[in-house]
Scaffold this motif. Structure first.
Motif, PDB file in Angstrom:
ATOM      1  N   MET A  78       0.839  -1.221   0.000  1.00  0.00           N
ATOM      2  CA  MET A  78       0.000   0.000   0.000  1.00  0.00           C
ATOM      3  C   MET A  78       0.867   1.262   0.000  1.00  0.00           C
ATOM      4  SD  MET A  78      -1.584  -0.111   3.867  1.00  0.00           S
ATOM      5  CE  MET A  78      -0.817   0.893   5.169  1.00  0.00           C
ATOM      6  N   ILE A  79       2.020   1.187   0.689  1.00  0.00           N
ATOM      7  CA  ILE A  79       2.896   2.366   0.729  1.00  0.00           C
ATOM      8  C   ILE A  79       3.505   2.615  -0.654  1.00  0.00           C
ATOM      9  CG2 ILE A  79       5.058   3.275   1.674  1.00  0.00           C
ATOM     10  CD1 ILE A  79       4.326   1.859   4.333  1.00  0.00           C
ATOM     11  N   TYR A  80       3.969   1.536  -1.299  1.00  0.00           N
ATOM     12  CA  TYR A  80       4.598   1.716  -2.608  1.00  0.00           C
ATOM     13  C   TYR A  80       3.580   1.981  -3.716  1.00  0.00           C
ATOM     14  CZ  TYR A  80       9.326   1.364  -1.058  1.00  0.00           C
ATOM     15  OH  TYR A  80      10.518   1.658  -0.464  1.00  0.00           O
ATOM     16  N   ALA A  81       2.344   1.583  -3.514  1.00  0.00           N
ATOM     17  CA  ALA A  81       1.310   1.951  -4.490  1.00  0.00           C
ATOM     18  C   ALA A  81       1.226   3.474  -4.567  1.00  0.00           C
ATOM     19  CB  ALA A  81      -0.038   1.354  -4.084  1.00  0.00           C
ATOM     20  N   LEU A  82       1.190   4.116  -3.395  1.00  0.00           N
ATOM     21  CA  LEU A  82       1.111   5.583  -3.383  1.00  0.00           C
ATOM     22  C   LEU A  82       2.432   6.190  -3.862  1.00  0.00           C
ATOM     23  CD1 LEU A  82      -0.266   8.233  -2.792  1.00  0.00           C
ATOM     24  CD2 LEU A  82       0.370   8.008  -0.389  1.00  0.00           C
ATOM     25  N   GLN A  83       3.550   5.662  -3.380  1.00  0.00           N
ATOM     26  CA  GLN A  83       4.847   6.230  -3.765  1.00  0.00           C
ATOM     27  C   GLN A  83       5.028   6.222  -5.283  1.00  0.00           C
ATOM     28  OE1 GLN A  83       8.309   4.868  -1.640  1.00  0.00           O
ATOM     29  NE2 GLN A  83       9.715   5.517  -3.256  1.00  0.00           N
ATOM     30  N   CYS A  84       4.692   5.108  -5.924  1.00  0.00           N
ATOM     31  CA  CYS A  84       4.904   4.999  -7.372  1.00  0.00           C
ATOM     32  C   CYS A  84       3.993   5.944  -8.154  1.00  0.00           C
ATOM     33  CB  CYS A  84       4.739   3.552  -7.830  1.00  0.00           C
ATOM     34  SG  CYS A  84       6.066   2.509  -7.191  1.00  0.00           S
ATOM     35  N   ILE A  85       2.781   6.175  -7.640  1.00  0.00           N
ATOM     36  CA  ILE A  85       1.903   7.165  -8.278  1.00  0.00           C
ATOM     37  C   ILE A  85       2.568   8.544  -8.234  1.00  0.00           C
ATOM     38  CG2 ILE A  85      -0.231   8.480  -7.902  1.00  0.00           C
ATOM     39  CD1 ILE A  85      -1.579   5.893  -7.085  1.00  0.00           C
ATOM     40  N   LEU A  86       3.113   8.882  -7.065  1.00  0.00           N
ATOM     41  CA  LEU A  86       3.730  10.198  -6.902  1.00  0.00           C
ATOM     42  C   LEU A  86       5.001  10.310  -7.748  1.00  0.00           C
ATOM     43  CD1 LEU A  86       3.223  10.658  -3.035  1.00  0.00           C
ATOM     44  CD2 LEU A  86       1.801  11.550  -4.904  1.00  0.00           C
ATOM     45  N   GLU A  87       5.769   9.214  -7.835  1.00  0.00           N
ATOM     46  CA  GLU A  87       7.032   9.222  -8.594  1.00  0.00           C
ATOM     47  C   GLU A  87       6.810   9.570 -10.064  1.00  0.00           C
ATOM     48  OE1 GLU A  87      10.023   9.018  -7.407  1.00  0.00           O
ATOM     49  OE2 GLU A  87       9.728   8.056  -5.448  1.00  0.00           O
ATOM     50  N   VAL A  88       5.695   9.077 -10.638  1.00  0.00           N
ATOM     51  CA  VAL A  88       5.481   9.345 -12.065  1.00  0.00           C
ATOM     52  C   VAL A  88       4.777  10.697 -12.286  1.00  0.00           C
ATOM     53  CG1 VAL A  88       5.424   6.892 -12.655  1.00  0.00           C
ATOM     54  CG2 VAL A  88       3.286   8.089 -12.216  1.00  0.00           C
ATOM     55  N   GLY A  89       4.576  11.431 -11.193  1.00  0.00           N
ATOM     56  CA  GLY A  89       4.086  12.802 -11.332  1.00  0.00           C
ATOM     57  C   GLY A  89       2.580  12.943 -11.440  1.00  0.00           C
ATOM     58  N   VAL A  90       1.846  11.894 -11.071  1.00  0.00           N
ATOM     59  CA  VAL A  90       0.383  11.976 -11.117  1.00  0.00           C
ATOM     60  C   VAL A  90      -0.118  12.548  -9.799  1.00  0.00           C
ATOM     61  CG1 VAL A  90      -1.725  10.604 -11.246  1.00  0.00           C
ATOM     62  CG2 VAL A  90       0.218  10.026 -12.695  1.00  0.00           C
ATOM     63  N   LYS A  91      -1.104  13.448  -9.883  1.00  0.00           N
ATOM     64  CA  LYS A  91      -1.635  14.053  -8.659  1.00  0.00           C
ATOM     65  C   LYS A  91      -3.083  13.601  -8.420  1.00  0.00           C
ATOM     66  CE  LYS A  91       1.261  18.180  -8.622  1.00  0.00           C
ATOM     67  NZ  LYS A  91       2.401  17.293  -8.478  1.00  0.00           N
ATOM     68  N   PRO A  92      -3.306  12.776  -7.386  1.00  0.00           N
ATOM     69  CA  PRO A  92      -4.669  12.310  -7.097  1.00  0.00           C
ATOM     70  C   PRO A  92      -5.582  13.461  -6.686  1.00  0.00           C
ATOM     71  CG  PRO A  92      -3.025  10.958  -5.972  1.00  0.00           C
ATOM     72  CD  PRO A  92      -2.311  12.150  -6.503  1.00  0.00           C
ATOM     73  N   LYS A  93      -6.851  13.383  -7.086  1.00  0.00           N
ATOM     74  CA  LYS A  93      -7.825  14.434  -6.724  1.00  0.00           C
ATOM     75  C   LYS A  93      -8.364  14.228  -5.317  1.00  0.00           C
ATOM     76  CE  LYS A  93      -9.724  15.569 -11.286  1.00  0.00           C
ATOM     77  NZ  LYS A  93     -10.903  15.340 -12.143  1.00  0.00           N
ATOM     78  N   GLY A  94      -8.631  12.975  -4.955  1.00  0.00           N
ATOM     79  CA  GLY A  94      -9.169  12.698  -3.614  1.00  0.00           C
ATOM     80  C   GLY A  94      -8.049  12.474  -2.610  1.00  0.00           C
ATOM     81  N   ASP A  95      -8.364  12.647  -1.323  1.00  0.00           N
ATOM     82  CA  ASP A  95      -7.368  12.399  -0.269  1.00  0.00           C
ATOM     83  C   ASP A  95      -7.054  10.909  -0.193  1.00  0.00           C
ATOM     84  OD1 ASP A  95      -7.565  15.051   0.334  1.00  0.00           O
ATOM     85  OD2 ASP A  95      -8.805  14.774   2.133  1.00  0.00           O
ATOM     86  N   ILE A  96      -5.776  10.614   0.051  1.00  0.00           N
ATOM     87  CA  ILE A  96      -5.352   9.222   0.273  1.00  0.00           C
ATOM     88  C   ILE A  96      -4.720   9.149   1.656  1.00  0.00           C
ATOM     89  CG2 ILE A  96      -3.832   7.357  -0.485  1.00  0.00           C
ATOM     90  CD1 ILE A  96      -4.101   8.490  -3.343  1.00  0.00           C
ATOM     91  N   ILE A  97      -5.275   8.280   2.497  1.00  0.00           N
ATOM     92  CA  ILE A  97      -4.807   8.167   3.883  1.00  0.00           C
ATOM     93  C   ILE A  97      -4.197   6.780   4.089  1.00  0.00           C
ATOM     94  CG2 ILE A  97      -5.530   8.200   6.306  1.00  0.00           C
ATOM     95  CD1 ILE A  97      -7.907   9.988   5.377  1.00  0.00           C
ATOM     96  N   LEU A  98      -2.908   6.755   4.415  1.00  0.00           N
ATOM     97  CA  LEU A  98      -2.252   5.483   4.753  1.00  0.00           C
ATOM     98  C   LEU A  98      -2.234   5.355   6.272  1.00  0.00           C
ATOM     99  CD1 LEU A  98       0.942   5.468   2.451  1.00  0.00           C
ATOM    100  CD2 LEU A  98      -1.360   4.657   1.913  1.00  0.00           C
ATOM    101  N   GLU A  99      -2.537   4.157   6.766  1.00  0.00           N
ATOM    102  CA  GLU A  99      -2.535   3.936   8.218  1.00  0.00           C
ATOM    103  C   GLU A  99      -1.864   2.621   8.539  1.00  0.00           C
ATOM    104  OE1 GLU A  99      -6.690   3.652   9.169  1.00  0.00           O
ATOM    105  OE2 GLU A  99      -6.998   5.819   9.054  1.00  0.00           O
ATOM    106  N   THR A 100      -0.986   2.635   9.566  1.00  0.00           N
ATOM    107  CA  THR A 100      -0.581   1.359  10.164  1.00  0.00           C
ATOM    108  C   THR A 100      -1.037   1.393  11.615  1.00  0.00           C
ATOM    109  OG1 THR A 100       1.641   2.205  10.674  1.00  0.00           O
ATOM    110  CG2 THR A 100       1.389   0.968   8.638  1.00  0.00           C
ATOM    111  N   THR A 101      -1.776   0.356  12.006  1.00  0.00           N
ATOM    112  CA  THR A 101      -2.490   0.375  13.286  1.00  0.00           C
ATOM    113  C   THR A 101      -2.038  -0.773  14.182  1.00  0.00           C
ATOM    114  OG1 THR A 101      -4.264  -0.943  12.315  1.00  0.00           O
ATOM    115  CG2 THR A 101      -4.521   1.448  12.246  1.00  0.00           C
TER     116      THR A 101
END
Ligand SMILES: [Zn+2]
Length: 432
Positions: free
Chosen positions: A148-171
């Motif tokens: 889940m962490i690298y899913a978000l990281q890789c999106i950011l690496e390629v320069g894509v900007k998500p419209k909705g908030d993405i919240i990562l949690e480890t509980t």
């Protein structure tokens, strides 16, 4: 819909970072984080969230606040250790606006690796052999956390900007009921339009139901006496066996009656066993020449959606009270029932929901296999989200032996889950 060039960019970015993803997972597996001792692993996650420039929140659960929620119960690890130095970690990426939000949540706690002597690969060694990464928590569920962490990281690496908030949690303390973990994050205000919990689901399953789970203790009294005049006493072991037999009969009656096809999808041998009542502990007596004056049974009952927690409690009370009425001693000295630890309602996610269909679509696309819905045989943190009106499912990698020896996760399946989650995030949240 995701444009094909963006999809291709993200998938190849994830492939390119495969080594990094697996290194991250190995380092996380090497940090023991047995329930109650989650602090060090959470520091490791916090550093990673800061590297990704997320809004980071590290907080310990507040048991006063938790008590106001109807799902509250005192977990064993809270009773023994409290919530100090056992924080939850949240990393939030603010979307550019007008997109749907999502939570990706993984539990950092793992169960004990004992008996360690039975492991072929050391439980904190993170050894990789034939594409399998071994270690306690590798599959349940640090593999899902890495994905889940690298899913978000890789999106950011390629320069894509998500419209909705993405919240990562480890509980924390999922294995103990998730009260100071997933529930605490919701009560702190982290809500979203959907949640995916990255528990292991073999890549080809989507978990859409959580079992009800209830722990209870039955205290049976007898009358102590010296063994040479045992006829003057009442042996509590004998009385406890009557209760034990009654609970076994209740279990059989429930197993004949209660059906839940989604649980049988998990494993064919669950047919006829979608509910179980287990007597896990029996204690009594302390001396061979004393008639024991007390006995205790500790039990766990699990069941699929369809029956409320209070219905289960009533059945247990009825069967114990009825049994007591048939015994001259127990009738006058009725057994006492205490509800201890897990007190969880079952819950179900509607499979028609767009979240479920989105994950299904990309899971099928990435794995090339058909996707099956299942659930209702284990208690999961999804129930906390669903109780707070956040649609929630489980989806994660493939592995074996969790809660057993030589737990492993298949390395390639972690990469597949990273891809499914990345595509789901873009489709769900929208992007610029
Ligand atoms: Zn788990």
């Amino acid at each position: 819909m995701i444009e094909s060039n963006i999809k291709a960019n993200i998938l190849s970015e994830i492939d390119r970072r495969k080594g990094e993803i697996i290194d991250f997972l190995r380092n996380l597996v090497k940090i023991p984080s047995i329930v109650g001792h989650e602090g060090d692993a959470q520091k490791f996650i916090e550093r990673k969230f800061r590297e990704l420039n997320l809004d980071v929140d590290v907080f310990e659960a507040n048991s006063k606040e938790l008590r106001k929620d109807p799902a509250f119960f005192e977990t064993t690890s809270y009773k023994n250790m409290g919530y100090k130095c056992r924080p939850n970690v949240v990393g939030k990426l603010r979307g550019t606006g007008k997109g749907k939000s999502i939570i990706l949540c993984g539990h950092i706690d793992v169960v004990s690796p004992e008996p360690v002597s039975l492991w072929t690969h050391p439980p904190w060694g993170a050894e990789i052999v034939d594409g399998k990464l071994y270690g306690r928590g590798a599959c349940d569920q640090k593999g899902g956390i890495a994905a889940m962490i690298y899913a978000l990281q890789c999106i950011l690496e390629v320069g894509v900007k998500p419209k909705g908030d993405i919240i990562l949690e480890t509980t924390i303390e999922e294995e103990d009921g998730g009260i100071g973990g997933a529930l605490a994050t919701i009560l702190r205000g982290y809500t979203a339009d959907a949640a995916i919990l990255t528990e292991p689901t073999n890549c080809t399953f989507i978990g859409v139901a959580s079992a009800g789970v209830l722990y209870f203790r039955v205290k049976v009294s007898g009358k102590p006496a010296h063994a040479s005049v045992a006829h003057r006493g009442i042996n509590a072991i004998g009385k406890a066996i009557k209760i034990y037999n009654a609970l076994v009969r209740l279990n059989r009656e429930r197993q004949r009656r209660i059906k839940y096809p989604l649980a049988e999808k998990f494993a064919p041998d669950l047919r006829g066993h979608v509910t179980t009542l287990n007597v896990g502990v029996i204690k009594s007596g302390d001396w061979p020449s004393t008639v024991p004056g007390w006995a205790e049974l500790e039990c766990r009952i699990g069941w699929p959606p369809g029956e409320k927690l209070n219905d289960g409690k009533k059945q247990i009370e009825n069967v114990i009270n009825k049994t007591a009425m048939t015994d001259y001693w127990l009738r006058r000295n009725p057994p006492k029932i205490e509800w201890i630890g897990w007190q969880a309602e079952p819950s179900e996610q509607d499979i028609g929901h767009p979240l479920v269909q989105t994950v299904k679509k990309y899971a099928k696309e990435v794995t090339g296999k058909s996707i099956t819905f299942y659930g209702g045989h284990a208690g999961l943190d999804t129930r906390h989200f669903i109780a707070h009106n956040i649609p929630a499912i489980t989806y994660g990698p493939r592995g074996e032996n969790y809660h057993s020896v030589d737990e492993y996760v298949e390395v390639n399946s972690v990469v597949d889950v990273t891809k499914v989650l990345a595509l789901t995030l873009l489709d769900w949240c929208g992007y610029k």
